[in-house]
Scaffold this active site. Structure first.
Site, mmCIF file in Angstrom:
data_model
loop_
_atom_site.group_PDB
_atom_site.id
_atom_site.type_symbol
_atom_site.label_atom_id
_atom_site.label_comp_id
_atom_site.label_asym_id
_atom_site.label_seq_id
_atom_site.Cartn_x
_atom_site.Cartn_y
_atom_site.Cartn_z
ATOM 1 N N ASP A 136 0.981 -1.140 0.058
ATOM 2 C CA ASP A 136 0.056 -0.069 0.184
ATOM 3 C C ASP A 136 0.843 1.232 -0.110
ATOM 4 O O ASP A 136 0.262 2.217 0.549
ATOM 5 C CB ASP A 136 -0.999 -0.121 1.180
ATOM 6 C CG ASP A 136 -1.867 -1.142 1.216
ATOM 7 O OD1 ASP A 136 -2.301 -1.536 0.210
ATOM 8 O OD2 ASP A 136 -2.175 -1.635 2.145
ATOM 9 N N LYS A 187 1.744 2.308 -5.135
ATOM 10 C CA LYS A 187 2.339 1.807 -6.248
ATOM 11 C C LYS A 187 1.538 2.213 -7.389
ATOM 12 O O LYS A 187 1.933 2.409 -8.664
ATOM 13 C CB LYS A 187 2.675 0.505 -6.266
ATOM 14 C CG LYS A 187 3.517 -0.082 -4.877
ATOM 15 C CD LYS A 187 3.690 -1.515 -4.929
ATOM 16 C CE LYS A 187 2.447 -2.050 -4.323
ATOM 17 N NZ LYS A 187 2.120 -1.939 -3.082
ATOM 18 N N GLY A 188 0.278 2.000 -7.117
ATOM 19 C CA GLY A 188 -0.843 2.232 -8.314
ATOM 20 C C GLY A 188 -0.544 3.665 -8.888
ATOM 21 O O GLY A 188 -0.634 3.835 -10.141
ATOM 22 N N LYS A 189 -0.614 4.700 -8.179
ATOM 23 C CA LYS A 189 -0.284 6.040 -8.549
ATOM 24 C C LYS A 189 0.909 6.201 -9.160
ATOM 25 O O LYS A 189 0.755 6.723 -10.362
ATOM 26 C CB LYS A 189 -0.258 7.182 -7.215
ATOM 27 C CG LYS A 189 -0.084 8.449 -7.929
ATOM 28 C CD LYS A 189 -0.169 9.310 -6.766
ATOM 29 C CE LYS A 189 0.538 10.833 -7.360
ATOM 30 N NZ LYS A 189 0.236 11.993 -6.632
ATOM 31 N N GLY A 223 -4.589 -4.107 -3.773
ATOM 32 C CA GLY A 223 -5.681 -3.219 -4.059
ATOM 33 C C GLY A 223 -4.973 -2.006 -3.986
ATOM 34 O O GLY A 223 -4.337 -1.469 -3.498
ATOM 35 N N HIS A 224 -5.090 -1.454 -5.378
ATOM 36 C CA HIS A 224 -4.501 -0.287 -6.087
ATOM 37 C C HIS A 224 -5.387 0.947 -6.092
ATOM 38 O O HIS A 224 -6.389 0.543 -7.149
ATOM 39 C CB HIS A 224 -3.296 -0.443 -7.218
ATOM 40 C CG HIS A 224 -2.574 -1.559 -7.021
ATOM 41 N ND1 HIS A 224 -1.726 -2.278 -7.904
ATOM 42 C CD2 HIS A 224 -2.009 -2.238 -5.631
ATOM 43 C CE1 HIS A 224 -0.840 -3.182 -7.484
ATOM 44 N NE2 HIS A 224 -1.021 -2.936 -6.210
ATOM 45 N N GLN A 229 1.767 -5.976 -3.454
ATOM 46 C CA GLN A 229 2.229 -6.064 -1.759
ATOM 47 C C GLN A 229 3.664 -5.192 -1.921
ATOM 48 O O GLN A 229 3.828 -4.166 -2.677
ATOM 49 C CB GLN A 229 2.491 -7.404 -1.719
ATOM 50 C CG GLN A 229 1.414 -8.324 -1.538
ATOM 51 C CD GLN A 229 0.790 -8.836 -2.825
ATOM 52 O OE1 GLN A 229 1.398 -9.352 -3.521
ATOM 53 N NE2 GLN A 229 -0.468 -8.609 -3.002
ATOM 54 N N THR A 262 3.322 -12.492 2.442
ATOM 55 C CA THR A 262 2.298 -13.134 1.525
ATOM 56 C C THR A 262 3.262 -14.341 0.745
ATOM 57 O O THR A 262 4.169 -14.551 1.308
ATOM 58 C CB THR A 262 1.814 -11.989 0.547
ATOM 59 O OG1 THR A 262 0.879 -12.819 -0.369
ATOM 60 C CG2 THR A 262 3.173 -11.682 -0.575
ATOM 61 N N ARG A 282 -5.557 -0.024 8.629
ATOM 62 C CA ARG A 282 -4.038 -0.402 8.675
ATOM 63 C C ARG A 282 -3.400 0.255 9.865
ATOM 64 O O ARG A 282 -3.584 1.455 10.326
ATOM 65 C CB ARG A 282 -3.512 0.487 7.364
ATOM 66 C CG ARG A 282 -3.973 -0.032 6.002
ATOM 67 C CD ARG A 282 -3.403 0.866 4.890
ATOM 68 N NE ARG A 282 -3.811 0.264 3.597
ATOM 69 C CZ ARG A 282 -4.074 1.243 2.436
ATOM 70 N NH1 ARG A 282 -3.725 2.227 2.587
ATOM 71 N NH2 ARG A 282 -4.831 0.537 1.297
HETATM 72 P P1 GDP Z 1 -0.938 0.478 -3.496
HETATM 73 O O1 GDP Z 1 -1.568 -0.612 -3.268
HETATM 74 O O2 GDP Z 1 0.506 0.649 -3.311
HETATM 75 O O3 GDP Z 1 -1.197 0.927 -4.872
HETATM 76 O O4 GDP Z 1 -1.706 1.671 -2.658
HETATM 77 P P2 GDP Z 1 -2.939 1.816 -2.139
HETATM 78 O O5 GDP Z 1 -3.799 2.267 -3.353
HETATM 79 O O6 GDP Z 1 -3.661 0.655 -1.424
HETATM 80 O O7 GDP Z 1 -2.938 2.829 -1.137
HETATM 81 C C1 GDP Z 1 -2.401 4.175 -1.310
HETATM 82 C C2 GDP Z 1 -3.744 5.299 -0.987
HETATM 83 O O8 GDP Z 1 -3.026 6.281 -0.913
HETATM 84 C C3 GDP Z 1 -4.646 5.311 -2.122
HETATM 85 O O9 GDP Z 1 -5.841 5.561 -1.644
HETATM 86 C C4 GDP Z 1 -4.184 6.477 -2.938
HETATM 87 O O10 GDP Z 1 -5.414 7.251 -3.838
HETATM 88 C C5 GDP Z 1 -3.659 7.424 -1.788
HETATM 89 N N1 GDP Z 1 -2.616 8.208 -2.177
HETATM 90 C C6 GDP Z 1 -1.502 8.217 -3.296
HETATM 91 N N2 GDP Z 1 -0.756 8.844 -3.036
HETATM 92 C C7 GDP Z 1 -1.128 9.846 -2.113
HETATM 93 C C8 GDP Z 1 -0.640 11.026 -1.575
HETATM 94 O O11 GDP Z 1 0.512 11.427 -2.020
HETATM 95 N N3 GDP Z 1 -1.213 11.666 -0.643
HETATM 96 C C9 GDP Z 1 -2.115 11.381 -0.084
HETATM 97 N N4 GDP Z 1 -3.048 11.979 0.690
HETATM 98 N N5 GDP Z 1 -3.063 10.060 -0.657
HETATM 99 C C10 GDP Z 1 -2.150 9.622 -1.629
HETATM 100 P P1 IMO Z 2 -0.872 -4.145 -2.402
HETATM 101 O O1 IMO Z 2 -0.780 -4.846 -3.699
HETATM 102 C C1 IMO Z 2 -0.956 -4.590 2.005
HETATM 103 C C2 IMO Z 2 -0.762 -8.640 3.476
HETATM 104 C C3 IMO Z 2 -2.089 -9.193 4.285
HETATM 105 C C4 IMO Z 2 -1.312 -10.157 5.147
HETATM 106 C C5 IMO Z 2 -0.361 -10.723 4.380
HETATM 107 C C6 IMO Z 2 -0.518 -12.000 3.663
HETATM 108 O O2 IMO Z 2 -2.358 -3.327 -2.201
HETATM 109 O O3 IMO Z 2 0.014 -3.346 -1.555
HETATM 110 P P2 IMO Z 2 -2.320 -12.568 1.827
HETATM 111 O O4 IMO Z 2 -3.927 -12.424 1.565
HETATM 112 O O5 IMO Z 2 -1.517 -11.867 0.720
HETATM 113 O O6 IMO Z 2 -2.295 -13.984 2.084
HETATM 114 O O7 IMO Z 2 -1.947 -11.982 3.045
HETATM 115 O O8 IMO Z 2 -0.185 -9.870 3.612
HETATM 116 N N1 IMO Z 2 -1.102 -8.121 2.313
HETATM 117 C C7 IMO Z 2 -1.063 -6.708 1.888
HETATM 118 N N2 IMO Z 2 -0.881 -5.716 2.481
HETATM 119 N N3 IMO Z 2 -0.763 -4.474 0.626
HETATM 120 C C8 IMO Z 2 -1.334 -5.508 -0.079
HETATM 121 O O9 IMO Z 2 -1.349 -5.340 -1.447
HETATM 122 C C9 IMO Z 2 -1.062 -6.736 0.615
HETATM 123 N N4 IMO Z 2 -1.331 -8.136 0.190
HETATM 124 C C10 IMO Z 2 -1.387 -8.559 0.964
HETATM 125 O O10 IMO Z 2 -2.820 -7.969 5.055
HETATM 126 O O11 IMO Z 2 -0.811 -9.331 6.388
HETATM 127 MG MG MG Z 3 -2.870 -1.456 -1.815
#
Ligand code: GDP
Ligand code: IMO
Ligand code: MG
Length: 429
Positions: free
Chosen positions: A13, A16-18, A40-41, A227, A242, A308
């Site tokens: 989290d 990375k998606g951004k 989840g991105h 991840q 994971t 989180r």
């Molecule tokens: P990923 O799994 O690595 O792609 O990250 P996630 O999408 O799960 O979590 C990142 C969250 O932070 C998302 O809700 C984004 O929309 C948000 N986000 C990304 N960059 C920024 C930032 O610079 N500032 C803030 N406040 N939110 C951000």
């Molecule tokens: P993104 O791509 C954050 C964590 C789970 C758990 C562990 C194992 O959005 O960054 P799993 O279901 O993979 O067997 O769970 O890994 N986990 C993540 N935490 N971001 C993720 O993906 C995750 N994918 C799995 O919360 O601790």
């Molecule tokens: Mg995520």
């Protein structure tokens, strides 16, 4: 400019998606190489929020082809639902999504097997997974006897026979071990999955050949890690990880592509640290500051909605994972979330149980759990930085913080993010 790797350096989290979305301007293909619907991105583009899980983030850009490599584990109903949601948001996937025939398939018994450990009466069995069947599916892949791949779905007799054997084994095992287990009907599951296979048929191909051809034609590839490196099954905080190589180490096994073609290695980190699920977290803030970061950063899981866990930036952990993933530059995300804090702390080393200073990440859970972070404290900034678009416009203390992270990581920070939108990004000068 050729190919790029984007990988998280914390526990997932990192946004990375951004970054992947942003870098699509300079790439032709985005490749997922591991993980599954546990990812989840969230991407905010032109005011619209998109949530990507199995589909590579590049799908939001019309000129980009998206590849789901053999290292990804696929739950067909989850993938079809995501395809449907993206289509309803106006994203055109036709001819742009390529799914490996070698990817492994998540089946209903994988979800039950995960329930067995995650709901066990012994808390030592709980990893705190996303319950998407990821671990049990990878276990079957490595175990070989029961693994089922996407390509098997296009050989119906072979598939029905192999599934029947797997279901017989799983039913016997799960009936003995799980209260309230309803035995699975292999024939019904086979029919259901053969139906999914028909819907997925236009996307399924030999992605290994496809990606090599694309590379040979000069296409610029972007490998999108899911991840984070600290969740890597070999290099992360085992067993709270994971089940895939979520560092950049997963690229070659998960795509069939050697990494010698990659010339840019971007490690993505938050300006602080978060973690979902169980496992050690030395800089965790179980207090008001942690709650404030969770509130302002909207730190709730994209997949499961779980809050989180939040804490200070851990330079020991991030330095370690940056080495593992070979990062040569850093994208520092969510810096805006720290605005308004009078001071900000960064763990620069750990103190172990004998009082020794440790600068590298211990490999054993028990040793890591006994480590206490040694912090350096930096001055915060009070200004709202969400509208900053240039390095020069950042407050001096924010710049100082970014420079401090770069020094601790021993590599430059090239990108800073100050908000979820594509535009809320600045290049470091
Ligand atoms: P990923 O799994 O690595 O792609 O990250 P996630 O999408 O799960 O979590 C990142 C969250 O932070 C998302 O809700 C984004 O929309 C948000 N986000 C990304 N960059 C920024 C930032 O610079 N500032 C803030 N406040 N939110 C951000
Ligand atoms: P993104 O791509 C954050 C964590 C789970 C758990 C562990 C194992 O959005 O960054 P799993 O279901 O993979 O067997 O769970 O890994 N986990 C993540 N935490 N971001 C993720 O993906 C995750 N994918 C799995 O919360 O601790
Ligand atoms: Mg995520």
């Amino acid at each position: 400019m050729a190919s790029t790797c984007v990988v998280g350096l914390q526990w997932g989290d990192e946004a990375k998606g951004k970054i992947v979305d942003l870098l699509c301007d300079e790439h032709d293909v985005v490749v997922r190489y591991q993980g599954g619907a546990n990812a989840g991105h969230t991407v905010v583009a032109e005011g619209v929020t998109y949530k990507l899980s199995l589909v590579p983030t590049g799908i939001l850009r019309k000129h980009v082809d998206c590849l789901i490599g053999n290292g990804v584990v696929i739950h067909p109903p989850a993938l079809l639902k995501e395809v449907q949601t993206l289509s309803s948001q106006g994203v055109d996937l036709a001819g742009r999504l390529h799914i490996s025939d070698r990817s492994h398939v998540i089946l209903p018994y994988h979800l039950e097997e995960e329930r067995l450990t995650e709901e066990s009466s012994s808390s030592a069995d709980h990893i705190g997974t996303t319950r998407r069947g990821i671990g049990p599916c990878y276990r079957d892949k490595v175990g070989r006897v029961h693994g089922i791949r996407v390509g098997d779905l296009y050989h119906p007799e072979f598939f029905r026979e192999r599934l029947a054997r797997a279901v017989d084994y799983k039913n016997r095992l799960l009936s003995a071990m799980l209260d309230s287990y309803t035995p699975i009907d292999a024939s019904a599951v086979a029919t259901e999955y053969l139906g999914y296979a028909e819907q997925l048929r236009p996307f399924v191909r030999d992605t290994t050949s496809w990606i090599h051809d694309a590379q040979a034609q000069g296409k610029r590839l972007l490998f999108e890690g899911a991840q984070g490196s600290l969740l890597d099954v070999d290099h992360g905080s085992y067993p709270y990880v994971t089940s895939s190589n979520s560092s950049s180490a997963g690229i070659t096994p998960g795509t069939g592509m050697p990494t010698r073609h990659i010339d840019r290695w971007i490690g993505v980190v938050k300006a602080y640290t978060t973690r979902v699920g169980g496992g050690p977290f030395p800089t965790e803030l179980d207090n008001e500051i942690g709650e404030r970061i969770r509130r302002i950063g909207r730190e709730y899981g994209t997949v499961t909605g779980r809050p989180r866990r939040c804490g200070w930036f851990d330079a020991v952990a991030a330095r370690y994972s940056s080495r593992i993933s070979g990062s040569t530059e850093i994208a520092l995300m969510l810096l805006d979330v720290l605005s308004g804090l009078p001071e900000i702390r960064v763990a620069v080393a750990y103190e172990d149980s004998s009082g020794n200073c440790v600068e590298s990440m211990p490999g054993h859970l028990a040793d890591l759990e006994r480590c206490h972070p040694i912090f350096e404290t930096l001055p915060g900034w009070s200004e709202d930085i969400t509208s900053c678009r240039t390095w020069a416009s950042l407050p001096e203390n924010a710049k100082q913080y970014v420079r401090f992270i770069a020094k601790q990581m021993q590599i430059p920070v090239s990108i800073v993010s100050v908000g979820p939108d594509r535009e809320a990004t600045l290049r470091v000068e």
